[in-house]
Design a protein around this motif. Structure first.
Motif, PDB file in Angstrom:
ATOM      1  N   LEU A  23       0.727  -1.151  -0.011  1.00 55.23           N
ATOM      2  CA  LEU A  23       0.145   0.029  -0.053  1.00 55.23           C
ATOM      3  C   LEU A  23       0.930   1.247  -0.031  1.00 55.23           C
ATOM      4  N   ARG A  24       0.453   2.349  -0.917  1.00 53.72           N
ATOM      5  CA  ARG A  24       1.342   3.400  -1.050  1.00 53.72           C
ATOM      6  C   ARG A  24       0.289   4.626  -1.041  1.00 53.72           C
ATOM      7  N   ASP A  25       0.945   5.575  -0.378  1.00 55.12           N
ATOM      8  CA  ASP A  25       0.205   6.875   0.091  1.00 55.12           C
ATOM      9  C   ASP A  25       0.213   7.741  -1.382  1.00 55.12           C
ATOM     10  N   LEU A  26      -1.205   8.117  -1.594  1.00 51.94           N
ATOM     11  CA  LEU A  26      -1.153   9.034  -2.864  1.00 51.94           C
ATOM     12  C   LEU A  26      -1.588  10.519  -2.397  1.00 51.94           C
ATOM     13  N   SER A  27      -1.340  10.834  -1.153  1.00 47.93           N
ATOM     14  CA  SER A  27      -1.912  12.202  -0.680  1.00 47.93           C
ATOM     15  C   SER A  27      -0.959  13.260  -1.438  1.00 47.93           C
ATOM     16  N   ARG A  28       0.241  12.904  -1.888  1.00 47.62           N
ATOM     17  CA  ARG A  28       1.025  14.217  -2.227  1.00 47.62           C
ATOM     18  C   ARG A  28       0.624  14.267  -3.897  1.00 47.62           C
ATOM     19  N   VAL A  29      -0.234  13.476  -4.202  1.00 47.07           N
ATOM     20  CA  VAL A  29      -0.595  13.583  -5.662  1.00 47.07           C
ATOM     21  C   VAL A  29      -2.262  13.948  -5.865  1.00 47.07           C
ATOM     22  N   VAL A  30      -3.101  13.428  -5.239  1.00 50.12           N
ATOM     23  CA  VAL A  30      -4.229  13.678  -4.952  1.00 50.12           C
ATOM     24  C   VAL A  30      -4.937  13.992  -3.683  1.00 50.12           C
ATOM     25  N   LYS A  31      -6.019  14.765  -3.359  1.00 51.57           N
ATOM     26  CA  LYS A  31      -6.502  14.712  -1.943  1.00 51.57           C
ATOM     27  C   LYS A  31      -7.198  13.746  -1.604  1.00 51.57           C
ATOM     28  N   ASP A  32      -7.972  12.892  -2.558  1.00 51.91           N
ATOM     29  CA  ASP A  32      -8.723  12.000  -2.289  1.00 51.91           C
ATOM     30  C   ASP A  32      -9.141  10.938  -3.669  1.00 51.91           C
ATOM     31  N   VAL A  33      -9.501  10.016  -3.620  1.00 52.74           N
ATOM     32  CA  VAL A  33     -10.069   9.323  -4.614  1.00 52.74           C
ATOM     33  C   VAL A  33     -11.795   9.698  -5.067  1.00 52.74           C
ATOM     34  N   THR A  34     -11.630  10.586  -5.948  1.00 58.79           N
ATOM     35  CA  THR A  34     -12.938  11.279  -6.302  1.00 58.79           C
ATOM     36  C   THR A  34     -13.531  11.041  -7.660  1.00 58.79           C
ATOM     37  N   PRO A  35     -14.478  11.162  -8.142  1.00 58.86           N
ATOM     38  CA  PRO A  35     -14.890  10.928  -9.285  1.00 58.86           C
ATOM     39  C   PRO A  35     -13.833  11.728 -10.410  1.00 58.86           C
ATOM     40  N   ASP A  36     -13.506  13.014  -9.928  1.00 60.95           N
ATOM     41  CA  ASP A  36     -12.577  13.623 -10.915  1.00 60.95           C
ATOM     42  C   ASP A  36     -11.360  12.805 -11.361  1.00 60.95           C
ATOM     43  N   VAL A  37     -10.840  12.041 -10.202  1.00 57.43           N
ATOM     44  CA  VAL A  37      -9.707  11.279 -10.254  1.00 57.43           C
ATOM     45  C   VAL A  37      -9.792  10.157 -11.536  1.00 57.43           C
ATOM     46  N   LEU A  38     -11.027   9.611 -11.682  1.00 56.14           N
ATOM     47  CA  LEU A  38     -11.421   8.920 -12.657  1.00 56.14           C
ATOM     48  C   LEU A  38     -11.849   9.230 -14.063  1.00 56.14           C
ATOM     49  N   SER A  39     -11.523  10.659 -14.077  1.00 51.50           N
ATOM     50  CA  SER A  39     -11.626  11.359 -15.499  1.00 51.50           C
ATOM     51  C   SER A  39     -10.368  10.798 -16.181  1.00 51.50           C
ATOM     52  N   ALA A  40     -10.670  11.024 -17.697  1.00 50.54           N
ATOM     53  CA  ALA A  40      -9.271  10.742 -18.509  1.00 50.54           C
ATOM     54  C   ALA A  40      -8.110  11.490 -18.073  1.00 50.54           C
ATOM     55  N   ALA A  41      -8.270  12.800 -17.647  1.00 47.42           N
ATOM     56  CA  ALA A  41      -7.100  13.686 -17.291  1.00 47.42           C
ATOM     57  C   ALA A  41      -6.618  13.412 -16.154  1.00 47.42           C
ATOM     58  N   GLY A  42      -7.686  12.892 -14.880  1.00 48.53           N
ATOM     59  CA  GLY A  42      -7.162  12.398 -13.565  1.00 48.53           C
ATOM     60  C   GLY A  42      -6.492  11.123 -13.691  1.00 48.53           C
ATOM     61  N   LEU A  43      -7.008  10.224 -14.493  1.00 48.87           N
ATOM     62  CA  LEU A  43      -6.200   8.951 -14.812  1.00 48.87           C
ATOM     63  C   LEU A  43      -4.719   9.090 -15.523  1.00 48.87           C
ATOM     64  N   LYS A  44      -4.846   9.848 -16.373  1.00 50.85           N
ATOM     65  CA  LYS A  44      -3.539  10.271 -17.080  1.00 50.85           C
ATOM     66  C   LYS A  44      -2.375  10.727 -16.206  1.00 50.85           C
ATOM     67  N   ARG A  45      -2.913  11.790 -15.268  1.00 50.69           N
ATOM     68  CA  ARG A  45      -1.884  12.165 -14.253  1.00 50.69           C
ATOM     69  C   ARG A  45      -1.604  10.957 -13.279  1.00 50.69           C
ATOM     70  N   LEU A  46      -2.422   9.966 -12.783  1.00 46.87           N
ATOM     71  CA  LEU A  46      -1.915   9.038 -11.943  1.00 46.87           C
ATOM     72  C   LEU A  46      -0.847   8.245 -12.834  1.00 46.87           C
ATOM     73  N   ARG A  47      -1.141   7.803 -13.951  1.00 50.90           N
ATOM     74  CA  ARG A  47      -0.208   6.970 -14.585  1.00 50.90           C
ATOM     75  C   ARG A  47       1.038   7.535 -14.830  1.00 50.90           C
ATOM     76  N   ALA A  48       1.540   8.790 -14.755  1.00 45.57           N
ATOM     77  CA  ALA A  48       2.394   9.561 -14.754  1.00 45.57           C
ATOM     78  C   ALA A  48       3.211   9.569 -13.670  1.00 45.57           C
ATOM     79  N   VAL A  49       2.882   8.945 -12.480  1.00 50.73           N
ATOM     80  CA  VAL A  49       3.388   8.883 -11.124  1.00 50.73           C
ATOM     81  C   VAL A  49       4.303   7.801 -11.182  1.00 50.73           C
TER      82      VAL A  49
END
Length: 280
Positions: A23-49
């Motif tokens: 388990l790894r912490d994502l707090s520095r990347v996103v505030k929470d796992v929200t619907p915005d995180v599941l958008s195309a832009a949100g997922l692209k940002r996560l995949r770049a981490v």
């Protein structure tokens, strides 16, 4: 990606499960796992981490529902041929829809509370399809483009409330703790075929449900398109796609859940839940 939310109730933090299961912490990347995180832009940002640079979370913290801000849970009734047969009902010609109250949402290892007056508590392992972008009157050909992730949903049911008090199915499906979700969200790109997943449930270690999403009457693709005809699907909505045979209500005689029972369930690639039943 496997996205999670961890920590005590009401104070969950965002995280992900890496390839080694840590388990790894994502707090520095996103505030929470929200619907915005599941958008195309949100997922692209996560995949770049760079996952290896994210802090590892020590210990075994509680996992909460892996998505906050769920707008609605749309459930599908009688969507497996074997389940329809076990309860003695004809196969539906169109999907049967009902809504499960958001106040029922809980974590994948939280207790399930048998409500006051409840005498016929039941379990239903279901594949949840999480909407990532708005869908209105979408075609079956485009439907899966609107699904951002998949997860396990236990469509906990109180059959007496559902069937013996008049009205709609929703009243037997919506008590507090009646929607354990998780343990994580698996992004849709990691699920090769949502119609090729094994699903299972045990109660106190005894096998109760074992089936495959291949036996759905209406596929995820069909369900997204169908539901979007009758209501707007918004990012963060969940379609709970029905359960296979083996529910307590379908057994002869029925074997409903009692306080102290432990229900475990899982779906290929989506992890597993384990919940203890308690009385109110």
């Amino acid at each position: 990606m496997k996205l999670v939310r961890y920590g005590r109730v009401g104070a969950e933090k965002p995280g992900l499960i890496d390839d080694e299961g840590a388990l790894r912490d994502l707090s520095r990347v996103v505030k929470d796992v929200t619907p915005d995180v599941l958008s195309a832009a949100g997922l692209k940002r996560l995949r770049a981490v760079q996952v290896s640079r994210l802090p590892v979370v020590s210990g075994r913290p509680r996992l909460g529902c892996p998505l906050t801000g769920i707008g609605k849970i749309v459930c599908i009734g009688l969507n497996y041929t074997d389940h329809a047969h076990e309860v003695g009902l004809p196969l539906p010609k169109e999907p049967l829809l009902f809504i499960k109250a958001n106040s029922a949402i809980s974590g994948p290892a939280d207790v399930i509370v048998r409500p006051r007056g409840g005498v016929k508590l039941d379990y239903e392992v279901e594949l949840g399809a999480v909407i990532g972008r708005d869908a209105r009157n979408v075609s079956e050909a485009d439907a899966l483009r609107h699904v951002a992730a998949y997860c396990i949903v236990d469509d906990v049911s109180e059959r007496a409330f559902q069937m013996e008090h008049g009205g709609t199915t929703t009243k037997g499906k919506s008590a507090d703790t009646f929607a354990p979700i998780g343990p994580w969200l698996v992004t849709a790109d990691a699920v090769r075929d949502p119609q090729a997943l094994e699903v299972w449930t045990t109660v106190n270690g005894e096998s109760r449900q074992r089936g495959s999403t291949a036996n759905m009457i209406f596929s995820v693709r069909q369900l997204v398109a169908y539901v979007s005809r009758f209501m707007s699907l918004r990012a963060g909505d969940v379609i709970s796609t029905g359960t296979p045979a083996g529910v307590a209500h379908g057994m002869k005689p029925p074997r409903y859940l009692e306080p102290g029972d432990v229900v475990a369930m899982g779906i290929t690639g989506l992890g597993a839940q384990k919940n203890r039943i308690v009385g109110r």
